[in-house]
Design an enzyme around this catalytic site. Structure first.
Site, PDB file in Angstrom:
ATOM      1  N   PRO A 147       3.299   1.172  13.437  1.00  0.00           N
ATOM      2  CA  PRO A 147       3.223   0.871  12.168  1.00  0.00           C
ATOM      3  C   PRO A 147       4.570   0.999  11.456  1.00  0.00           C
ATOM      4  O   PRO A 147       4.880   0.269  10.442  1.00  0.00           O
ATOM      5  CB  PRO A 147       2.233   1.891  11.618  1.00  0.00           C
ATOM      6  N   TYR A 148       5.167   1.770  11.696  1.00  0.00           N
ATOM      7  CA  TYR A 148       6.820   1.955  11.196  1.00  0.00           C
ATOM      8  C   TYR A 148       7.369   0.538  11.289  1.00  0.00           C
ATOM      9  O   TYR A 148       7.903   0.204  10.066  1.00  0.00           O
ATOM     10  CB  TYR A 148       7.616   3.112  11.879  1.00  0.00           C
ATOM     11  N   GLY A 149       7.484   0.107  12.534  1.00  0.00           N
ATOM     12  CA  GLY A 149       8.233  -1.076  12.728  1.00  0.00           C
ATOM     13  C   GLY A 149       7.549  -2.342  11.946  1.00  0.00           C
ATOM     14  O   GLY A 149       8.393  -3.131  11.209  1.00  0.00           O
ATOM     15  N   SER A 151       5.728  -2.061   9.245  1.00  0.00           N
ATOM     16  CA  SER A 151       5.980  -1.907   7.653  1.00  0.00           C
ATOM     17  C   SER A 151       7.411  -2.446   7.153  1.00  0.00           C
ATOM     18  O   SER A 151       7.316  -2.740   6.107  1.00  0.00           O
ATOM     19  CB  SER A 151       5.611  -0.425   7.204  1.00  0.00           C
TER      20      SER A 151
END
Ligand code: UDP
Length: 340
Positions: A147-149, A151
């Site tokens: 999810p970091y990438g 987002s």
């Protein structure tokens, strides 16, 4: 230029504030201090020539943004404010989409309303996921695996679409998405450093072990398909990284839509980093060999040739000992980080 730096009290953002001030710009630093440090702002104030204003607040606060952008006559934004732990993003995906994506949308909308025409975005190589080719050029398909990438990738898409629409109506909006590899080191004048709570990044974790603040360092995985079995990453010095931001900002022309990888173009394994820390610090510490950390690709390093070709930027501090040495110097002068 009047520049708004979001996340200006964080590790990378504070180095941007420092450099912009040095270059004579007027800087508004906006940070909610969730993970940033007011002490970093105070450390920069004496040399700021009165050109630094710190605003404690959140990029999701539209009314605050409207007021800051207008009252400070902001001409360009460098956007660093974000949550930045891959593991945490898997545990709390919605917090990442809220902070990194939704709040960035609010920021972009506020920029549109206030007529801000230049935007430099802190993106990440995590938008590439597990790329099939190494080194990684900007043309690599972006398929984030966490999810970091994702987002951050959403923000790139918003910027592209917004810039396209602005160009179509003759009110060009220029942006650059800078995809960072592993940022390391700290300001070599010793004013700023790296202080995360919690600390999970490899180099500061090892330095804490060298300081005796941690019992040991755990190597996450020794069975990767790499020469020594540990993960390989591209460590770029934070001052070089910020130098790229400054060059990009200076080069942005109306309507530009740019993407650049920021790395040194070669990788070091976890074991090589540990050996380098031993060398630089002269300290020994316990190393534990553990299982892989979920979501870690074996090897990531940049093909940084596009920014070299187009803007003449290339990392100047490429010696691992120098990169680690700058971080170690700050760790020694601030044994417990900012404010303690
Ligand atoms: N790593 C490790 N032990 C640690 C922290 C990190 O072995 O305590 C490894 C991690 O698996 C990765 C590399 O060091 O391969 C860099 O990790 P870091 O968290 O610094 O940055 P990332 O590559 O996740 O952005």
């Amino acid at each position: 230029m009047n520049v708004l730096v979001t996340g200006g009290a964080g590790y990378i953002g504070s180095h941007a504030v420092q450099r912009l001030l040095r270059d004579g710009h007027t800087v508004t630093s906006l940070d909610n201090l969730y993970r940033g440090h007011a002490e970093a702002m105070e450390a920069l104030r004496p040399a700021s020539g009165g050109r630094l204003e710190f605003v404690k607040g959140d990029i999701g606060d539209r009314a605050l943004l409207d007021s800051v952008l207008r009252s400070r006559s902001v001409e360009a934004v460098m956007h660093f404010a974000a949550l930045a732990y891959v593991g945490e993003s898997v545990q709390q995906p919605l917090a990442y989409y809220r902070n990194n994506t939704a709040s960035a949308l609010t920021l972009i909308e506020a920029c549109a309303a206030a007529g801000v025409e230049k935007f430099v975005f802190s993106s990440t190589c995590a938008t590439y996921g597990e790329p099939p080719v190494m080194p990684i050029p900007e043309t690599t398909e972006q398929r984030p695996i966490n999810p970091y990438g994702m987002s951050k990738l959403h923000v790139e898409h918003m910027l592209f679409d917004h810039a396209k629409e602005r160009a179509a109506v003759g009110k060009p909006f220029a942006f650059a998405a800078l995809r960072y590899f592993n940022v390391a080191g700290s300001d070599r004048t010793g004013v700023l450093g790296e202080h995360h709570e919690p600390e999970t990044h490899l180099i500061p974790v090892i330095l804490q072990a060298a300081q005796g603040r941690r019992e040991s360092v755990t190597v996450f995985g020794t069975d990767y398909p790499t020469p020594d079995g540990t993960c390989i990453r591209d460590y770029v010095h934070v001052e070089d990284l910020i130098d790229a931001h400054v060059r990009v900002l200076g080069a942005l022309r109306p309507g530009d839509q740019r993407t650049y990888n920021l790395g040194i173009g070669r990788g070091y394994s976890v074991k090589e980093i540990i050996d380098a820390v031993r060398r630089v610090t002269g300290k020994d510490f316990k190393v534990v060999y553990g299982p892989r950390r979920p979501g870690d690709p074996p090897t990531l390093f940049a093909d940084p040739s596009k920014i070299r070709r187009e803007l003449g930027w290339t990392a100047a501090i490429t010696d691992l000992g120098d990169i680690i040495g700058s971080a170690w110097a700050w760790f020694q002068s601030h044994p417990r980080g900012y404010g303690v």
